[in-house]
Design a protein around this motif. Sequence first.
Motif, PDB file in Angstrom:
ATOM      1  N   ASN A 112      -5.875  -2.526  -3.748  1.00 13.65           N
ATOM      2  CA  ASN A 112      -5.142  -1.261  -3.809  1.00 13.65           C
ATOM      3  C   ASN A 112      -5.577  -0.327  -2.684  1.00 13.65           C
ATOM      4  OD1 ASN A 112      -3.215  -0.382  -6.137  1.00 13.65           O
ATOM      5  ND2 ASN A 112      -4.658  -1.792  -7.121  1.00 13.65           N
ATOM      6  N   VAL A 113      -6.886  -0.241  -2.470  1.00 14.43           N
ATOM      7  CA  VAL A 113      -7.394   0.710  -1.476  1.00 14.43           C
ATOM      8  C   VAL A 113      -7.057   0.263  -0.058  1.00 14.43           C
ATOM      9  CG1 VAL A 113      -9.498   1.815  -0.585  1.00 14.43           C
ATOM     10  CG2 VAL A 113      -9.180   1.545  -3.048  1.00 14.43           C
ATOM     11  N   GLU A 114      -6.988  -1.038   0.133  1.00 19.29           N
ATOM     12  CA  GLU A 114      -6.668  -1.560   1.482  1.00 19.29           C
ATOM     13  C   GLU A 114      -5.174  -1.549   1.781  1.00 19.29           C
ATOM     14  OE1 GLU A 114      -8.362  -5.453   1.865  1.00 19.29           O
ATOM     15  OE2 GLU A 114     -10.397  -4.679   2.038  1.00 19.29           O
ATOM     16  N   LEU A 115      -4.356  -1.168   0.792  1.00 18.91           N
ATOM     17  CA  LEU A 115      -2.906  -1.346   0.919  1.00 18.91           C
ATOM     18  C   LEU A 115      -2.310  -0.800   2.225  1.00 18.91           C
ATOM     19  CD1 LEU A 115      -0.102  -2.095  -0.176  1.00 18.91           C
ATOM     20  CD2 LEU A 115      -0.077   0.086  -1.399  1.00 18.91           C
ATOM     21  N   VAL A 116      -2.519   0.495   2.476  1.00 14.50           N
ATOM     22  CA  VAL A 116      -1.822   1.080   3.638  1.00 14.50           C
ATOM     23  C   VAL A 116      -2.379   0.557   4.969  1.00 14.50           C
ATOM     24  CG1 VAL A 116      -1.209   3.220   4.831  1.00 14.50           C
ATOM     25  CG2 VAL A 116      -1.010   3.074   2.354  1.00 14.50           C
TER      26      VAL A 116
END
Length: 212
Positions: A112-116
């Motif tokens: 989730n945190v790496e998404l962008v």
Amino acid sequence: MVEAPGLVVAPTVSLSARGVIKRYTTRSGTVSALDGVSIDVASGECVALVGESGSGKTTLLRCFNRLITPDAGSVRVDDVDVSTTDAVALRRRVGYVMQEGGLMPHWTVRRNVELVPWLRASPNAESAATDAMALVGFGDGTFDARYPVQLSGGQRQRVAMARALAAHPNVLLLDEPFGALDAITRADLQEMFASIRRRRPVTCVLVTHDLF
Ligand code: ADP
Ligand code: MG
């Protein structure tokens, strides 16, 4: 300005809305969510939106990242009318922490945190995520492999904040990030937010009920 090895902090930008009108048409009639709202947020400033439920706070916030298109008025990010910009590119530089966190439930915290950064094909995706997790107090990796459902409400909000920060946004839109939490957790998150703002003085619009 370099904050950590290999990571450049994005420049902050200004925001403005002028005479923004938004109405929703429902089966029971028309709802006026925004009736000529104007607001200016200077670069690096944090402005709190405080108002009763249903007063249009979420609607206004979403006009800044084009999730909502106003019926009238203009919305500018970095002095550029958002209606003339590419919505996807805009959303990748305008961080948005939704009211309920908005994490992907079937993805781990780390993903989730790496998404962008990953969507941007950033070569620094991993370090951006690691730094963002450290900023929200989760730098030891304890939560990386968990799924959102395995987190408390406060932990989920921290991860949602980390996801927004990992993208190194020019602007952060935060929709009641401290709502629906117990008083101690809320105070912890407020302190975390203040400390993040000291380290990354990004332009913010914060919807909140707490005048802290
Ligand atoms: P707040 O975030 O301040 O609680 P909102 O921006 O969510 O307020 O909503 C403002 C008003 O617009 C409310 O009356 C709400 O019911 C209405 N509203 C919001 N979204 C929609 C929608 N998609 N369709 C119809 N009415 C909506
Ligand atoms: Mg709302």
